[in-house]
Design a protein around this motif. Structure first.
Motif, PDB file in Angstrom:
ATOM      1  N   TRP A 142      36.570  47.021  48.739  1.00  0.00           N
ATOM      2  CA  TRP A 142      37.934  47.234  48.249  1.00  0.00           C
ATOM      3  C   TRP A 142      37.871  47.667  46.792  1.00  0.00           C
ATOM      4  O   TRP A 142      37.066  47.182  46.027  1.00  0.00           O
ATOM      5  CB  TRP A 142      38.784  45.958  48.388  1.00  0.00           C
ATOM      6  CG  TRP A 142      38.330  44.823  47.523  1.00  0.00           C
ATOM      7  CD1 TRP A 142      38.696  44.571  46.221  1.00  0.00           C
ATOM      8  CD2 TRP A 142      37.395  43.791  47.859  1.00  0.00           C
ATOM      9  NE1 TRP A 142      38.056  43.461  45.742  1.00  0.00           N
ATOM     10  CE2 TRP A 142      37.252  42.952  46.729  1.00  0.00           C
ATOM     11  CE3 TRP A 142      36.661  43.479  48.997  1.00  0.00           C
ATOM     12  CZ2 TRP A 142      36.427  41.840  46.699  1.00  0.00           C
ATOM     13  CZ3 TRP A 142      35.832  42.369  48.980  1.00  0.00           C
ATOM     14  CH2 TRP A 142      35.725  41.570  47.851  1.00  0.00           C
ATOM     15  N   MET A 143      38.656  48.596  46.384  1.00  0.00           N
ATOM     16  CA  MET A 143      38.900  49.017  45.011  1.00  0.00           C
ATOM     17  C   MET A 143      37.675  48.931  44.094  1.00  0.00           C
ATOM     18  O   MET A 143      37.718  48.319  43.041  1.00  0.00           O
ATOM     19  CB  MET A 143      40.059  48.209  44.431  1.00  0.00           C
ATOM     20  CG  MET A 143      41.335  48.374  45.234  1.00  0.00           C
ATOM     21  SD  MET A 143      42.718  47.452  44.590  1.00  0.00           S
ATOM     22  CE  MET A 143      43.406  48.686  43.496  1.00  0.00           C
ATOM     23  N   GLY A 144      36.566  49.560  44.462  1.00  0.00           N
ATOM     24  CA  GLY A 144      35.380  49.576  43.619  1.00  0.00           C
ATOM     25  C   GLY A 144      34.554  48.301  43.669  1.00  0.00           C
ATOM     26  O   GLY A 144      33.643  48.133  42.864  1.00  0.00           O
TER      27      GLY A 144
ATOM     28  N   LYS B 176      42.948  53.747  54.127  1.00  0.00           N
ATOM     29  CA  LYS B 176      43.947  54.805  54.315  1.00  0.00           C
ATOM     30  C   LYS B 176      43.835  55.884  53.250  1.00  0.00           C
ATOM     31  O   LYS B 176      44.508  56.911  53.336  1.00  0.00           O
ATOM     32  CB  LYS B 176      45.349  54.202  54.317  1.00  0.00           C
ATOM     33  CG  LYS B 176      45.582  53.247  55.471  1.00  0.00           C
ATOM     34  CD  LYS B 176      46.948  52.620  55.402  1.00  0.00           C
ATOM     35  CE  LYS B 176      47.115  51.632  56.549  1.00  0.00           C
ATOM     36  NZ  LYS B 176      48.382  50.917  56.482  1.00  0.00           N
ATOM     37  N   GLY B 177      43.010  55.653  52.205  1.00  0.00           N
ATOM     38  CA  GLY B 177      42.758  56.679  51.199  1.00  0.00           C
ATOM     39  C   GLY B 177      43.704  56.676  50.019  1.00  0.00           C
ATOM     40  O   GLY B 177      43.573  57.514  49.132  1.00  0.00           O
ATOM     41  N   VAL B 178      44.657  55.765  49.971  1.00  0.00           N
ATOM     42  CA  VAL B 178      45.609  55.708  48.859  1.00  0.00           C
ATOM     43  C   VAL B 178      45.587  54.291  48.302  1.00  0.00           C
ATOM     44  O   VAL B 178      45.698  53.325  49.068  1.00  0.00           O
ATOM     45  CB  VAL B 178      47.048  56.043  49.336  1.00  0.00           C
ATOM     46  CG1 VAL B 178      48.040  55.936  48.194  1.00  0.00           C
ATOM     47  CG2 VAL B 178      47.083  57.420  49.972  1.00  0.00           C
ATOM     48  N   PRO B 179      45.429  54.143  46.969  1.00  0.00           N
ATOM     49  CA  PRO B 179      45.440  52.783  46.422  1.00  0.00           C
ATOM     50  C   PRO B 179      46.765  52.090  46.753  1.00  0.00           C
ATOM     51  O   PRO B 179      47.829  52.696  46.668  1.00  0.00           O
ATOM     52  CB  PRO B 179      45.309  52.988  44.907  1.00  0.00           C
ATOM     53  CG  PRO B 179      44.745  54.358  44.749  1.00  0.00           C
ATOM     54  CD  PRO B 179      45.227  55.157  45.928  1.00  0.00           C
ATOM     55  N   PRO B 180      46.710  50.826  47.162  1.00  0.00           N
ATOM     56  CA  PRO B 180      47.941  50.113  47.489  1.00  0.00           C
ATOM     57  C   PRO B 180      48.794  49.885  46.246  1.00  0.00           C
ATOM     58  O   PRO B 180      48.276  49.702  45.146  1.00  0.00           O
ATOM     59  CB  PRO B 180      47.452  48.789  48.078  1.00  0.00           C
ATOM     60  CG  PRO B 180      46.062  48.631  47.589  1.00  0.00           C
ATOM     61  CD  PRO B 180      45.521  50.003  47.354  1.00  0.00           C
ATOM     62  N   SER B 181      50.091  49.905  46.435  1.00  0.00           N
ATOM     63  CA  SER B 181      51.019  49.661  45.335  1.00  0.00           C
ATOM     64  C   SER B 181      51.075  48.168  45.039  1.00  0.00           C
ATOM     65  O   SER B 181      50.726  47.349  45.902  1.00  0.00           O
ATOM     66  CB  SER B 181      52.411  50.166  45.714  1.00  0.00           C
ATOM     67  OG  SER B 181      52.942  49.365  46.753  1.00  0.00           O
ATOM     68  N   PRO B 182      51.543  47.773  43.849  1.00  0.00           N
ATOM     69  CA  PRO B 182      51.709  46.342  43.573  1.00  0.00           C
ATOM     70  C   PRO B 182      52.560  45.628  44.631  1.00  0.00           C
ATOM     71  O   PRO B 182      52.179  44.538  45.068  1.00  0.00           O
ATOM     72  CB  PRO B 182      52.348  46.311  42.184  1.00  0.00           C
ATOM     73  CG  PRO B 182      51.775  47.531  41.522  1.00  0.00           C
ATOM     74  CD  PRO B 182      51.752  48.573  42.637  1.00  0.00           C
TER      75      PRO B 182
ATOM     76  N   GLU C 101      40.036  41.364  53.077  1.00  0.00           N
ATOM     77  CA  GLU C 101      39.843  42.175  54.277  1.00  0.00           C
ATOM     78  C   GLU C 101      41.067  43.056  54.524  1.00  0.00           C
ATOM     79  O   GLU C 101      40.937  44.228  54.901  1.00  0.00           O
ATOM     80  CB  GLU C 101      39.548  41.265  55.467  1.00  0.00           C
ATOM     81  CG  GLU C 101      38.178  40.635  55.358  1.00  0.00           C
ATOM     82  CD  GLU C 101      37.962  39.431  56.258  1.00  0.00           C
ATOM     83  OE1 GLU C 101      36.789  39.118  56.505  1.00  0.00           O
ATOM     84  OE2 GLU C 101      38.944  38.796  56.699  1.00  0.00           O
ATOM     85  N   GLY C 102      42.264  42.527  54.288  1.00  0.00           N
ATOM     86  CA  GLY C 102      43.480  43.331  54.397  1.00  0.00           C
ATOM     87  C   GLY C 102      43.527  44.429  53.354  1.00  0.00           C
ATOM     88  O   GLY C 102      43.943  45.558  53.636  1.00  0.00           O
ATOM     89  N   LEU C 103      43.087  44.118  52.137  1.00  0.00           N
ATOM     90  CA  LEU C 103      43.037  45.116  51.069  1.00  0.00           C
ATOM     91  C   LEU C 103      42.061  46.228  51.443  1.00  0.00           C
ATOM     92  O   LEU C 103      42.343  47.417  51.244  1.00  0.00           O
ATOM     93  CB  LEU C 103      42.631  44.447  49.757  1.00  0.00           C
ATOM     94  CG  LEU C 103      42.581  45.320  48.520  1.00  0.00           C
ATOM     95  CD1 LEU C 103      43.907  46.027  48.275  1.00  0.00           C
ATOM     96  CD2 LEU C 103      42.187  44.477  47.310  1.00  0.00           C
ATOM     97  N   SER C 104      40.932  45.861  52.033  1.00  0.00           N
ATOM     98  CA  SER C 104      39.963  46.849  52.491  1.00  0.00           C
ATOM     99  C   SER C 104      40.597  47.773  53.534  1.00  0.00           C
ATOM    100  O   SER C 104      40.405  48.991  53.497  1.00  0.00           O
ATOM    101  CB  SER C 104      38.741  46.144  53.075  1.00  0.00           C
ATOM    102  OG  SER C 104      37.809  47.085  53.563  1.00  0.00           O
TER     103      SER C 104
END
Length: 164
Positions: free
Chosen positions: A19-21, A128-134, A120-123
């Motif tokens: 997730w995110m790096g 989906k290729g787009v960073p999740p929003s806050p 795991e949900g964040l992963s």
């Protein structure tokens, strides 16, 4: 008190989650400890780490096993080379950033257990290729009972008001 059987885990037998790096290996999950805690290894790419955030119902301990991190805890920034532990109690804003030229690694204990579902949900969201929003992250935290997760700052290396 919930009793659980003992468990022996070999790190390389645990499938990594990305997730995110960051990459995590959940060595003990909440269900392994009767919900008491989760124990996991996190590998962070150079410059990577989460934004400043607060947990209202979880405590975290970060033990650096490789590389070097800068860890913000409340109003203080701490240098954290290998061998240093930083404890982040619930309600205290915190973040960490890998300040090494290569990957750095932490061992993390999170109480109560179960935070692995959030990652795991964040992963899955990241796939989906787009960073999740806050708001996506807050909804995900609520789904996995990461109580009171609140982002209070941008990710490391990102100026406020911009997106990575």
């Amino acid at each position: 008190m919930t009793h659980t059987p003992g468990k022996v885990v070999t790190r390389d037998d645990v499938e990594p989650v990305r997730w995110m790096g960051e990459e995590g290996r959940f060595l003990l999950r909440g269900e392994d400890t009767g919900g008491l805690y989760s124990f996991f290894e996190v590998t962070t790419s150079p410059g990577g780490g989460p934004p400043l955030h607060i947990h209202e119902a979880e405590d975290e301990a970060f033990y650096v096993i490789e590389g070097r991190y800068s860890i913000v805890l409340g109003d203080e920034e701490h240098d954290a080379p290998a061998g240093r532990l930083v404890y982040g109690p619930r309600g205290v804003p915190h973040k960490f950033r890998n300040v090494s030229d290569g990957p750095s690694k932490l061992l993390v204990v999170a109480t109560p257990g179960g935070v692995e579902g959030f990652f795991e949900g964040l992963s899955d969201l990241m796939a989906k290729g787009v960073p999740p929003s806050p708001p996506d992250m807050i909804e995900l935290a609520a789904r996995y009972h990461v109580e009171g997760l609140e982002q209070v700052g941008p990710p490391p290396g990102v100026r406020p008001g911009t997106r990575p």
